[in-house]
Write a protein that holds these residues in place. Structure first.
Motif, PDB file in Angstrom:
ATOM      1  N   ARG A  65       0.962  -1.037   0.209  1.00  0.00           N
ATOM      2  CA  ARG A  65      -0.168  -0.032   0.025  1.00  0.00           C
ATOM      3  C   ARG A  65       0.920   1.344  -0.186  1.00  0.00           C
ATOM      4  O   ARG A  65       1.850   1.185   0.529  1.00  0.00           O
ATOM      5  N   LYS A  66       0.219   2.446  -0.702  1.00  0.00           N
ATOM      6  CA  LYS A  66       0.899   3.635  -0.416  1.00  0.00           C
ATOM      7  C   LYS A  66       0.486   4.301   0.885  1.00  0.00           C
ATOM      8  O   LYS A  66      -0.532   4.505   1.345  1.00  0.00           O
ATOM      9  N   VAL A  67       1.432   4.449   1.629  1.00  0.00           N
ATOM     10  CA  VAL A  67       1.104   4.736   3.172  1.00  0.00           C
ATOM     11  C   VAL A  67       2.006   5.846   3.510  1.00  0.00           C
ATOM     12  O   VAL A  67       3.416   5.880   3.322  1.00  0.00           O
ATOM     13  N   TYR A  68       1.427   6.826   4.257  1.00  0.00           N
ATOM     14  CA  TYR A  68       2.301   8.098   4.807  1.00  0.00           C
ATOM     15  C   TYR A  68       1.997   7.992   6.260  1.00  0.00           C
ATOM     16  O   TYR A  68       1.111   7.773   6.823  1.00  0.00           O
ATOM     17  N   ALA A  69       2.944   8.868   6.788  1.00  0.00           N
ATOM     18  CA  ALA A  69       2.810   9.336   8.433  1.00  0.00           C
ATOM     19  C   ALA A  69       3.432  10.559   8.391  1.00  0.00           C
ATOM     20  O   ALA A  69       4.609  10.909   7.909  1.00  0.00           O
ATOM     21  N   LEU A  70       2.988  11.453   9.372  1.00  0.00           N
ATOM     22  CA  LEU A  70       3.690  12.635   9.696  1.00  0.00           C
ATOM     23  C   LEU A  70       3.710  12.958  11.152  1.00  0.00           C
ATOM     24  O   LEU A  70       3.020  12.220  12.016  1.00  0.00           O
ATOM     25  N   ASP A  71       4.341  13.782  11.534  1.00  0.00           N
ATOM     26  CA  ASP A  71       4.635  14.312  12.910  1.00  0.00           C
ATOM     27  C   ASP A  71       3.921  15.765  12.807  1.00  0.00           C
ATOM     28  O   ASP A  71       4.253  16.425  12.194  1.00  0.00           O
ATOM     29  N   PHE A  72       3.025  15.762  13.912  1.00  0.00           N
ATOM     30  CA  PHE A  72       2.221  17.095  14.036  1.00  0.00           C
ATOM     31  C   PHE A  72       3.428  18.093  14.569  1.00  0.00           C
ATOM     32  O   PHE A  72       4.029  17.657  15.267  1.00  0.00           O
ATOM     33  N   PRO A  73       2.921  19.229  13.912  1.00  0.00           N
ATOM     34  CA  PRO A  73       3.897  20.311  14.858  1.00  0.00           C
ATOM     35  C   PRO A  73       3.816  20.257  16.143  1.00  0.00           C
ATOM     36  O   PRO A  73       2.659  20.468  16.782  1.00  0.00           O
ATOM     37  N   GLY A  74       5.023  20.625  16.682  1.00  0.00           N
ATOM     38  CA  GLY A  74       5.086  20.350  18.198  1.00  0.00           C
ATOM     39  C   GLY A  74       5.538  19.071  18.836  1.00  0.00           C
ATOM     40  O   GLY A  74       5.772  18.759  19.722  1.00  0.00           O
ATOM     41  N   PHE A  75       5.355  18.023  17.722  1.00  0.00           N
ATOM     42  CA  PHE A  75       5.917  16.584  18.109  1.00  0.00           C
ATOM     43  C   PHE A  75       7.023  16.148  17.178  1.00  0.00           C
ATOM     44  O   PHE A  75       7.036  16.491  16.025  1.00  0.00           O
ATOM     45  N   GLY A  76       7.640  14.978  17.563  1.00  0.00           N
ATOM     46  CA  GLY A  76       8.574  14.095  16.652  1.00  0.00           C
ATOM     47  C   GLY A  76       9.515  15.251  16.327  1.00  0.00           C
ATOM     48  O   GLY A  76      10.233  16.198  16.744  1.00  0.00           O
ATOM     49  N   GLN A  77       9.637  15.076  14.753  1.00  0.00           N
ATOM     50  CA  GLN A  77      10.806  15.882  13.886  1.00  0.00           C
ATOM     51  C   GLN A  77      10.287  17.270  13.354  1.00  0.00           C
ATOM     52  O   GLN A  77      10.931  17.808  13.024  1.00  0.00           O
ATOM     53  N   SER A  78       8.783  17.439  13.820  1.00  0.00           N
ATOM     54  CA  SER A  78       8.253  18.665  13.125  1.00  0.00           C
ATOM     55  C   SER A  78       8.817  19.742  14.173  1.00  0.00           C
ATOM     56  O   SER A  78       8.908  19.866  15.341  1.00  0.00           O
TER      57      SER A  78
END
Length: 236
Positions: free
Chosen positions: A45-58
Motif C-alpha cells: 500500500r501507499k502509506v504516509y505518516a507525519l509528525d504534527f507540529p510540536g511533536f517528533g521531528q516537526s
C-alpha cells in the motif's frame, strides 16, 4: 515540508489515489504507528505518516494553534504531496484532525481508533475538582502539578495549544461526515471511553464499530493483529 514557516516532517511515497495517511496521538509522533505503517507497506500500500507540529521531528507551531489550525496544516501537506482523498487513520488527537478533514470531504474513508474530539460527559468528581482548582487559583494557591500528565509534560506555549484543543468539541461535525468510517475502540479505554465511540457510530451515517476486549486507549497497538487485518480489509 514547510507550512507557513513551520517545518513538518513526513515519511512515505506514492502520490495519487489510494494512499493511506497515519495521524498519531497527542504527545507521540509518527513512530508510534510504525507497526501499522510497516504492515501496510508490506501489503504493497501507499502509506504516509507525519509528525504534527510540536511533536517528533516537526517544528513547534509558531503561535497558539487550535485543532482547526492542525487540520489546515495536514490538509495543506496532503495537497502538496499530491494525495487525492486518502484514507485517514487517526488515533486519539489524530482522530480529532480526521473528524474535521472527514467533514470537509478531504478523505475517501476514515479509521478512527480511540479518537478524541467529543465533549465528555460531566461527572461530579470532575466538577468538584475544577471548582476546588478555581477557588485555589483565586486565592493564589493553585497547585503547580494541576492537570493531566499530558498537560504537565508540555512547554508553556504548548500548554496553551493543549487547552485550546481540549476545549474545542467536534460533536456537530459527525452528521457532516459522509464517507465510510471504521471505529476501532478498546473496551477499557479510560481516556476516550466507549460511549464516545457509540456516539460517533450513531452520528456518522456510514460507520461500523469494533469494540475490543482487553484493550485500552491504544487498542490499535494492543491488538495490532486485529487492527491491521481490519484496516487491510476496510481499505481494499
Amino acid at each position: 515540508m514547510n507550512y507557513n514557516g513551520t517545518e513538518v516532517f513526513y515519511k512515505g511515497e506514492g502520490a495519487g489515489e489510494g494512499a493511506i495517511v497515519l495521524l498519531h496521538g497527542w504527545g507521540a509522533s509518527a513512530a508510534a504507528m510504525d507497526g501499522v505503517y510497516n504492515y501496510l507497506k508490506q501489503c504493497g500500500r501507499k502509506v504516509y505518516a507525519l509528525d504534527f507540529p510540536g511533536f517528533g521531528q516537526s517544528d513547534h507551531p509558531p503561535a497558539c494553534w487550535g485543532i482547526y489550525d492542525y487540520a489546515d496544516c495536514v490538509q495543506y501537506v496532503l495537497g502538496a504531496i499530491g494525495l487525492h482523498k486518502p484514507v485517514l487513520i487517526g488515533h486519539s488527537f489524530g482522530g480529532r484532525v480526521s473528524l474535521i478533514l472527514g467533514a470537509r470531504g478531504v478523505a475517501s474513508k476514515l479509521v478512527l481508533t480511540d479518537a478524541a474530539g467529543l465533549k465528555p460527559k460531566a461527572s461530579i468528581k470532575k466538577w468538584w475538582a475544577i471548582k476546588r482548582y478555581k477557588a485555589a487559583k483565586r486565592k493564589g494557591k493553585a497547585p503547580q502539578n494541576a492537570g493531566s500528565a499530558d498537560y504537565a509534560a508540555l512547554s508553556p506555549a504548548m500548554k496553551q495549544v493543549f487547552v485550546r484543543i481540549v476545549n474545542t468539541h467536534l460533536d456537530a461535525l459527525l452528521p457532516q461526515i459522509r464517507v465510510p468510517t471504521l471505529l476501532f475502540w478498546g473496551k477499557d479505554d479510560k481516556d476516550t471511553p466507549p460511549y464516545m465511540a457509540r456516539k460517533m457510530h450513531k452520528g456518522i451515517a456510514d460507520s461500523g464499530l469494533v469494540l475490543v476486549d482487553g484493550a485500552g486507549h491504544f487498542a490499535y497497538a494492543e491488538r495490532s493483529d486485529m487492527f491491521n487485518a481490519a484496516v487491510r480489509v476496510f481499505t481494499e
